[in-house]
Design a protein around this motif. Structure first.
Motif: not given
Length: 687
Positions: A597-603
């Motif tokens: 989830a944090p990676q999705r939010s970041k990218f």
């Protein structure tokens, strides 16, 4: 479908014949048109919602919108002859996509989906989310019996008998698309002819009318125009909420009082024309034509009056509502936005506000101050105390619900915190807040809830798939189980050293979480995770089992390797396996898919700004097999993910697991491709 020309992504079809490309364009445009019609978004946003292609998991378009959020999932079927219809297997394909979404398995979707993943993830993680499965077919608006039965099974699997409906079905067929086309334009103008009762008006500085309308008229607006009525509203209709249930109840049970209980409807219009036949007598109804009308306040009122008319038109037709009609013809620029903002930001009375002067709340506030030297904030608008200095009424309500002896109240809290303030025979408020509710139990319950929140926040960047969903959706049940293990007496015992208890809580919370994931995998492997925490029977069964395991000190299960994808080192050299066996042809395009989830939010937004950032070309180079499409430089899978991350954050990145982030459509990530090849070799029979 011309409005979508140049907006629908067809890059994945560049090698297909022109006839095939055109048919795919029409099907994708149909999905986008359904999104635009149902969600009321503009044509560009509707076009961006299309994800049709390899690895779309039976979903041709997806959109998350609103607060509380609404998610639309569209499967489209085009026919030049107007005879399109879903096949029997199509609902099952859509079910796969739905399951992947609610289980957080976003990496299973293609690169077109990834820029949308952040907002979809946020929507699905929100209590009260509504998901609509949309069948958009250039044919009949009716499904065949067997296809309808298949969808009914999907809906029954997601919608619990004791909870509000989460997943619904909408069919948009040829008749509806014909009406949309007949209206014309990217955002078809809505014109309304109304007879305004009990009218009054002002001419200066801007023309406006006010009066009353019957439920039958308002319902007709919704029936003909749907969500497009609310095109410029801050919120669309929210569906079935507790407040809306009360609105419908009033229309059906006290229609004569609805006018007095409701704030009314505000409509902005490009212009308003009054009938020339009006005689001008006091109280005489106005016949008005509203050009370019949009409801900017009162969307819930319109939708609820329409729903009530469907349930009992004879009674509901007696209800009336105040309406305010404002012409924008001579208004300055920005005035429409100001009206919309002003009419939607007045503070609404929440159910919990009624208890700000309740005797139990006043007592708890005083006891927090006297016995704990802390603040207990009762009213909305009070400054929230610092975490170490106290808590709010809402946080206390959720915490007490979780630590109640019955898991039922943790389930209610997961379904929506406002329901904790319902009164009456089945209401939760008097169960949670009563003369026996003591200050020590309240504060300690809050601390347990916060500890589970810290566990959730600490692990959320490290987990994926169903484990990540359990982490995000199961924190309230974990709190409930902790309270069971610690014991009800301990929670209320003022003499007990709570600091000593809290030292054990982080480790115990982690143990409960691991047991919860393992139990769900064993008992409910094919059940959407979020439904478990909204179902009293299943939540209770899980709580009973895990409490028993903890008390018996049974071995704590380990988390499956796939759930710790962000940490786990590759078990094999995937690149070497692929190159050695020529598993991927030179020049093949791979796509990047975030894993957590944090990676999705970041990218998400970064990839959406420039799609080339999410693509790389494979070359059989053991050290650097990826040529990034954005800069045409060669990278290793890990190196490219690290480079991309540093481009976003501006900081060096130690990100690993690049072989699990780069995907080949229909085959999986690089690690999956290599592992599958090795498994096939070991299982291949000897000659």
């Amino acid at each position: 479908m011309k409005r979508f020309t140049g907006l629908i992504d067809l890059d994945d079809l560049s090698n297909r014949p022109e006839k095939d490309r055109q048919q795919s364009f029409l099907s994708r445009a149909l999905a986008a048109q359904a999104i635009q019609h149902l969600a009321g978004v503009d044509v560009k946003r509707a076009a961006r919602s299309v994800i049709d292609g390899f690895d779309d998991n039976g979903i041709d378009a997806i959109l998350a919108e609103g607060d509380p959020p609404q998610v639309w999932l569209v499967q489209a079927k085009w026919s030049d002859e107007g005879r399109a219809a879903l096949a029997l297997g199509d609902p099952g394909k859509m079910r796969i996509g739905l399951d992947c979404l609610v289980n957080g398995e976003f990496e299973k979707f293609n690169s077109k989906f990834q820029p949308l993943a952040g907002e979809v993830n946020a929507a699905i993680d929100t209590a009260g989310v509504k998901i609509t499965l949309v069948v958009a077919q250039m044919g009949s608006s009716l499904l065949s019996r067997r296809v309808q039965d298949a969808f009914d099974r999907i809906l029954s699997g997601y919608n619990q008998a004791d909870a509000e409906e989460m997943v619904s079905l909408e069919v948009v067929g040829l008749p509806e698309f014909y009406d949309i086309a007949r209206a014309g334009g990217d955002e078809p103008r809505i014109d309304l002819a109304v007879r305004l009762d009990n009218p009054s008006f002002v001419a200066q500085p801007y023309m406006a009318y006010q009066g009353t309308l019957g439920a039958e008229v308002v319902s007709g607006w919704h029936r003909r125009h749907g969500q497009r009525l609310f095109e410029h509203n801050i919120r669309k209709s929210l569906g079935v909420t507790n407040v809306n249930k009360e609105l419908i109840r009033t229309v059906l049970n006290e229609p004569q009082h609805f006018l007095y209980f409701n704030n009314g409807i505000t409509v902005l219009c490009d212009s308003i024309q009054k009938s020339a036949k009006w005689a001008g007598g006091h109280g005489t109804p106005f016949d008005l034509t509203l050009r370019g009308a949009t409801v900017v306040n009162g969307a819930q009122t319109v939708a609820c009056m329409h729903e009530a008319m469907q349930l009992n038109p004879e009674v509901a037709s007696n209800a009336r509502v105040w309406v305010k009609l404002i012409s924008l013809e001579d208004c300055p620029d920005g005035f429409a936005y100001q009206v919309t903002q002003a009419t939607n930001t007045q503070n609404a009375m929440k159910l919990r506000d009624h208890f700000s002067m309740d005797a139990t709340q006043i007592r708890l506030r005083d006891e927090f101050s006297v016995f704990l030297d802390m603040t207990y904030a009762i009213k909305r608008g009070d400054i929230d105390p610092a975490p170490a200095s106290g808590c709010t009424l809402m946080e206390a309500a959720i915490a007490l619900a979780c630590t109640h002896r019955s898991a039922e109240y943790a389930v209610r809290a997961r379904n929506g915190s406002e329901v904790l303030f319902e009164t009456g025979e089945q209401g939760a408020y008097s169960i949670l807040f009563n003369p026996d509710t003591d200050v020590h139990r309240t504060w300690r319950s809050v601390l347990l809830l916060r500890a589970c929140g810290e566990l959730r926040d600490g692990l959320r960047g490290e987990l994926s798939g169903r484990a990540a969903q359990v982490l995000m959706q199961g924190d309230l049940l974990v709190t409930h189980i902790l309270a069971r293990i610690i014991g009800q007496r301990t929670l209320s015992d003022a003499e007990r050293n709570w600091d000593d208890v809290m030292k054990t809580v982080p480790g115990l919370a982690n143990e409960v979480f691991l047991r919860l994931v393992a139990a769900i995998d064993e008992l409910y492997r094919r059940t959407p995770v979020h439904t478990l925490f909204k179902n009293k029977e299943r939540a209770t069964a899980l709580a009973d089992r895990i409490t028993r395991e903890c008390r018996q000190a049974l071995p704590v299960p380990e988390l499956a390797v796939d759930y710790r994808a962000a940490r786990t080192e590759p078990r094999i050299n995937a690149v070497a396996v692929i190159v050695d066996r020529s598993l991927i042809a030179e020049g093949t395009i791979l796509e990047f898919r975030p894993g957590t989830a944090p990676q999705r939010s970041k990218f998400a937004s970064w990839l959406a700004q420039e799609p080339r950032r999410g693509r790389a070309t494979w070359t059989n180079d053991r050290a650097k097999p990826l040529i990034w499409e954005f800069d045409r430089e060669q990278y290793s899978p890990d190196g490219l993910v690290q480079h991309m991350t540093s481009q976003i954050t501006g900081k060096p990145s130690g990100a690993r697991q690049g072989v699990r982030r780069w995907y080949l459509a229909r085959q999986g990530c690089l690690a999956d491709i290599a592992e599958t090849a090795l498994v096939d070799e070991t299982e291949r029979p000897e000659l």
